[in-house]
Write an enzyme that holds these catalytic residues in place. Structure first.
Site, PDB file in Angstrom:
ATOM      1  N   GLU A   1       0.826  -1.193   0.000  1.00 30.16           N
ATOM      2  CA  GLU A   1       0.000   0.000   0.000  1.00 30.16           C
ATOM      3  C   GLU A   1       0.862   1.246   0.000  1.00 30.16           C
ATOM      4  O   GLU A   1       1.915   1.294   0.633  1.00 30.16           O
ATOM      5  CB  GLU A   1      -0.898   0.014   1.244  1.00 30.16           C
ATOM      6  CG  GLU A   1      -1.684   1.291   1.351  1.00 30.16           C
ATOM      7  CD  GLU A   1      -2.973   1.129   2.124  1.00 30.16           C
ATOM      8  OE1 GLU A   1      -3.057   0.158   2.892  1.00 30.16           O
ATOM      9  OE2 GLU A   1      -3.859   1.969   1.939  1.00 30.16           O
ATOM     10  N   GLY A   2       0.439   2.216  -0.737  1.00 30.14           N
ATOM     11  CA  GLY A   2       1.169   3.478  -0.759  1.00 30.14           C
ATOM     12  C   GLY A   2       0.188   4.618  -0.744  1.00 30.14           C
ATOM     13  O   GLY A   2      -1.014   4.406  -0.612  1.00 30.14           O
TER      14      GLY A   2
ATOM     15  N   TYR B   1      -0.746   6.486  -3.053  1.00 30.60           N
ATOM     16  CA  TYR B   1      -1.652   6.656  -4.179  1.00 30.60           C
ATOM     17  C   TYR B   1      -2.191   5.352  -4.756  1.00 30.60           C
ATOM     18  O   TYR B   1      -3.043   5.375  -5.622  1.00 30.60           O
ATOM     19  CB  TYR B   1      -1.027   7.590  -5.211  1.00 30.60           C
ATOM     20  CG  TYR B   1      -0.470   6.983  -6.462  1.00 30.60           C
ATOM     21  CD1 TYR B   1      -1.024   7.307  -7.701  1.00 30.60           C
ATOM     22  CD2 TYR B   1       0.601   6.106  -6.439  1.00 30.60           C
ATOM     23  CE1 TYR B   1      -0.519   6.767  -8.859  1.00 30.60           C
ATOM     24  CE2 TYR B   1       1.113   5.575  -7.593  1.00 30.60           C
ATOM     25  CZ  TYR B   1       0.544   5.908  -8.804  1.00 30.60           C
ATOM     26  OH  TYR B   1       1.052   5.379  -9.948  1.00 30.60           O
TER      27      TYR B   1
ATOM     28  N   VAL C   1      -2.988   0.846  -3.972  1.00 25.07           N
ATOM     29  CA  VAL C   1      -2.951  -0.363  -3.174  1.00 25.07           C
ATOM     30  C   VAL C   1      -2.711  -1.502  -4.154  1.00 25.07           C
ATOM     31  O   VAL C   1      -3.285  -1.509  -5.249  1.00 25.07           O
ATOM     32  CB  VAL C   1      -4.299  -0.619  -2.468  1.00 25.07           C
ATOM     33  CG1 VAL C   1      -4.212  -1.830  -1.548  1.00 25.07           C
ATOM     34  CG2 VAL C   1      -4.716   0.606  -1.684  1.00 25.07           C
ATOM     35  N   VAL C   2      -1.829  -2.428  -3.803  1.00 22.14           N
ATOM     36  CA  VAL C   2      -1.592  -3.548  -4.698  1.00 22.14           C
ATOM     37  C   VAL C   2      -2.159  -4.819  -4.088  1.00 22.14           C
ATOM     38  O   VAL C   2      -1.949  -5.098  -2.909  1.00 22.14           O
ATOM     39  CB  VAL C   2      -0.093  -3.733  -4.997  1.00 22.14           C
ATOM     40  CG1 VAL C   2       0.137  -4.959  -5.868  1.00 22.14           C
ATOM     41  CG2 VAL C   2       0.449  -2.505  -5.695  1.00 22.14           C
TER      42      VAL C   2
ATOM     43  N   LYS D   1      -3.180  -3.388  -9.319  1.00 23.76           N
ATOM     44  CA  LYS D   1      -2.782  -2.130  -8.696  1.00 23.76           C
ATOM     45  C   LYS D   1      -3.981  -1.204  -8.746  1.00 23.76           C
ATOM     46  O   LYS D   1      -4.418  -0.789  -9.815  1.00 23.76           O
ATOM     47  CB  LYS D   1      -1.611  -1.544  -9.492  1.00 23.76           C
ATOM     48  CG  LYS D   1      -0.982  -0.306  -8.913  1.00 23.76           C
ATOM     49  CD  LYS D   1       0.331  -0.053  -9.638  1.00 23.76           C
ATOM     50  CE  LYS D   1       1.012   1.231  -9.216  1.00 23.76           C
ATOM     51  NZ  LYS D   1       2.267   1.426  -9.955  1.00 23.76           N
TER      52      LYS D   1
ATOM     53  N   ASP E   1      12.951   6.756 -14.326  1.00 20.73           N
ATOM     54  CA  ASP E   1      12.999   6.384 -12.912  1.00 20.73           C
ATOM     55  C   ASP E   1      13.590   4.986 -12.744  1.00 20.73           C
ATOM     56  O   ASP E   1      13.045   4.158 -12.007  1.00 20.73           O
ATOM     57  CB  ASP E   1      11.623   6.467 -12.266  1.00 20.73           C
ATOM     58  CG  ASP E   1      11.703   6.484 -10.742  1.00 20.73           C
ATOM     59  OD1 ASP E   1      12.802   6.776 -10.210  1.00 20.73           O
ATOM     60  OD2 ASP E   1      10.701   6.191 -10.078  1.00 20.73           O
TER      61      ASP E   1
END
Lengths: 328, 403
Positions: B23-24, B26, B28-29, B44, B137
């Protein structure tokens, strides 16, 4: 598509007010097309106002046209879809502007009007955001023409008007359906051919003798020159015949009739709209209750150390498609 | 229901969401499965409702580019569907990433392993560049590893297509430790060479087992680079003093790469130095790199199936480390927002160059690498030493893990 849409909307009319659909004159496919084309032209005007790059304009027009391959103007008016398509195009082409600024430049529009349809538009595009543009292909061919062995060294200066007028044809082509049938480079070549047929022919001939790269199975076989010329001629006639801004009066007439035959479920305040909304709310309520029950059930199981170990635990979230974030 | 909504629902029904794996801010996986085949996937879910400008740029970039790219070394986007205000990307399921493998102290990398990862990275990157896409990136954390050992480039949230000449791009991209000097000097016109620099840093990190150029701030990053590779001269990198954010950061002598990478072969250092050239125009391209003698020399790259694998399970990893910068765009000057890059300075790892030489914990590891016969060993030999090396490490792993 148009017939199917009319069928569905007619049914909706009938469902809520029997007999009401008999005197509605629905818009036909041709009229739908006319209206969409008019708003394609509107995009171009808006882009001029915002000074958006050509890529934004071209992307937004493709989005709008692609949207109506799967939807009808009787459900979604192109005026609103156009605004969303353009806003989405600014983002997908990496030219984002703030939504508030965007909405403030368009009369009678608030930010939510643009955002409400964003998902619908993205879905209708099947999330295929990348568009390969004819104006890029035109630029590529133009650069390549300057490299033809017998072209004049200062061709870009002396013949620059060829590029300019071909670009005008490219813009006209955006008002047509050519992009759904032909590749960007074919359309670009047709645009050059409309301006300078001999030059287009010369360029195409210069390509004929280039051998295909060896051992490449991923390249489709090259079409014969005759097939290609036939395509170019077909595109040329599409652009000449259909690459025009529709007559405003005709558009106004369609728009006036559209008001009477819009899908009643999508018009705020109608019986059908209210009924549908109530139904959606009822469903959401049911789901909420179900979820709460499941939670209660699983919570009860947790607290009971001697709970029946044979009972299948309910797994919320596994097939619950509308499952929202578990943590919100 | 509209045809489009129905279509969306049909797509949605193909995939089963299972447990949450990360989870981040922006997204959720979830781990998931394709109903019809049972194939494992990662879903995702991007939370969209919270953005005031609608669909967020990094989500759009990711969808846009992954829909176009299909290559064995690029993560595959299998499907996209929406649900209420969430956007769901169905991606192929990948167990681990290169950062986890680098950090897994129980694994020993043979030169052939590193060569294999580098080959796969360059192949994936060459494909992106061939299709006019800059990744912007690249870092070990974004190179994911499939269960069959294949490496796949992931996270296209900062990607963009090549700009036309004369079109400004933002220099606030690429996680700091992997960011090339031209971006640190504020170059607004740059090329695929920025990704190559990142790959060079990853290459070095695979050998050192610790980030090679770990600066603490953007300014320190330049210093770290120059300390490692020497301050560039006008001859080496014409015009760099004219870049927008150019500042002199001191004179550092050039030290041969050989001093730090004691065990590496000449070919290895040859390719590494070409990735880390100051002058972006001279830096090797992905296509050229794949033709470099390094990839043709013995030892041949390890077969992906035989590459070292992570012994630990993929822990829920923080997503979107560049959050907040997800919206960098090329027309807006984002100066000052760079602070979030390279967020979470990794603890416990001594930076590769910062301290001049690897710190003590690393020394032990390096020594083990040195003692194993490396480049030039014949296939048999390396296979044998590998099994010994692995064995050694497994005991160590057991020792560490047993309670």
């Amino acid at each position: 598509m148009n017939e199917a849409a009319v069928g569905v909307i007619r049914k909706t009319f009938e469902a809520y007010e029997p007999g009401s659909s008999s005197n509605v004159s629905f818009v036909n496919a041709h009229e739908e097309h006319l209206l969409v084309t008019f708003y394609v032209h509107k995009i171009s005007q808006l882009c001029g106002h915002f000074r958006f790059p050509e890529e934004v304009e071209a992307t937004a027009t493709s989005y709008l046209k692609r949207f109506y391959l799967k939807n009808t103007v009787m459900d979604w008016h192109p005026k609103s879809v156009m605004l969303t398509a353009l806003f989405l195009a600014t983002k997908t082409t990496n030219n984002p502007i703030s939504l508030d600024v965007y909405a403030s430049h368009i009369p009678n529009t608030v930010a939510s009007d643009v955002l409400d349809l964003e998902f619908l538009v993205a879905q209708s595009l099947a999330f295929e955001f990348a568009v390969w543009h004819t104006h890029r292909a035109l630029w590529g061919i133009w650069l390549d023409i300057q490299n033809l062995p017998d072209s004049l060294p200062d061709i870009s200066k002396t013949q620059g008007s060829i590029y300019e007028s071909a670009l005008i044809h490219v813009r006209a082509a955006r008002l047509t359906d050519a992009e759904f049938m032909y590749t960007p480079s074919q359309i670009a070549l047709a645009c050059i051919s409309l301006t300078a047929p001999d030059l287009a022919k010369k360029w195409l001939e210069s390509k004929e003798n280039i051998p295909l790269p060896e051992n490449r199975t991923d390249i489709p076989p090259r079409p014969s020159a005759t097939t290609l010329f036939a395509s170019i001629e077909a595109i040329k006639s599409i652009i000449t015949n259909a690459g025009k801004v529709p007559d405003v009066e005709a558009v106004r007439e369609v728009d006036r009739r559209l008001r009477t035959c819009k899908n009643p479920e999508k018009v705020v305040g109608t019986k059908a709209y209210l009924a549908r909304k109530a139904e959606a709310e009822k469903k959401a309520e049911e789901k909420k209750n179900k979820k709460a029950e499941i939670q209660k059930a699983s919570g009860a199981a947790d607290t009971d150390p001697f709970g029946d170990p044979l009972s299948e635990p309910v797994k919320p979230g596994l097939v619950d498609y509308d499952d929202d974030d578990d943590d919100d | 229901m509209d045809a489009v909504e129905r279509e969306n629902l049909d797509r949605q029904k193909r995939w089963a969401k299972e447990q949450k794996v990360g989870e981040g801010a922006y997204a959720v996986v979830y781990r998931g499965r394709e109903f019809s085949t049972g194939r494992r996937v990662a879903i995702k879910k991007i939370k969209v409702g919270q953005f005031k400008d609608g669909l967020d740029m990094s989500a759009i970039r990711e969808v846009k580019y992954l829909r176009e790219l299909k290559h064995r070394n690029v993560i595959e986007l299998l499907d996209v569907f929406s649900n209420k205000t969430n956007l769901n990307l169905v991606l192929e399921f990948l167990d681990s990433d290169l950062e986890m493998i680098i950090k897994d102290r129980s694994l020993v990398f043979l030169p052939a392993d590193i060569k294999s990862w580098m080959a796969m990275t360059f192949r994936g990157l060459e494909f992106c560049h061939r299709n006019f896409i800059l990744h912007r990136d690249l870092k070990p954390n974004n190179l994911l590893i499939a269960s069959d050992g294949h490496l796949k480039i992931a996270d296209f949230g900062l990607a963009r297509d090549f700009a036309d000449p004369g079109f400004k791009m933002t220099c606030q991209v690429i996680t700091r430790w992997y960011r090339p000097p031209e971006l640190l000097f504020g170059a607004r016109y740059y090329s695929s060479a920025v990704d190559i620099w990142s790959v060079g840093c990853i290459f070095a990190e695979l050998m050192l087992r610790t980030p090679y150029l770990a600066g603490e701030s953007d300014m320190d990053q330049l210093k770290t680079i120059f300390r490692a590779l020497g301050t560039p001269t006008e001859q080496e990198w014409p015009g760099h003093t004219k870049l927008p954010d150019y500042v002199p950061v001191g004179q550092f002598p050039k030290t041969p790469l050989r001093d730090l990478f004691t065990a590496a072969s000449t070919d290895t250092l040859g390719l590494l130095s070409k990735c880390l050239l100051y002058e972006p125009r001279k830096r090797v391209s992905a296509a050229e790199a794949l033709q470099h003698p390094y990839f043709y020399a013995i030892p041949h790259p390890t077969h992906p199936l035989k590459l070292p694998k992570c012994t630990t399970q993929m822990a829920p990893r923080p997503l979107g480390e560049v959050d907040g910068d997800g919206n960098v765009d090329d027309d807006v000057d984002m100066t000052g927002s760079g602070g979030t890059f390279g967020a979470g300075v990794k603890s416990g790892l001594g930076p590769g160059v910062k301290s001049g030489a690897p710190n003590n914990t690393n020394k032990g590891r390096l020594k083990r690498k040195i003692t194993s016969p490396m480049e030039g060993a014949d296939g048999d030999m390396s296979a044998r030493t590998r099994s010994i090396a692995r064995k050694l490490d497994f005991t160590k792993e057991r020792y560490v893990k047993s309670p």
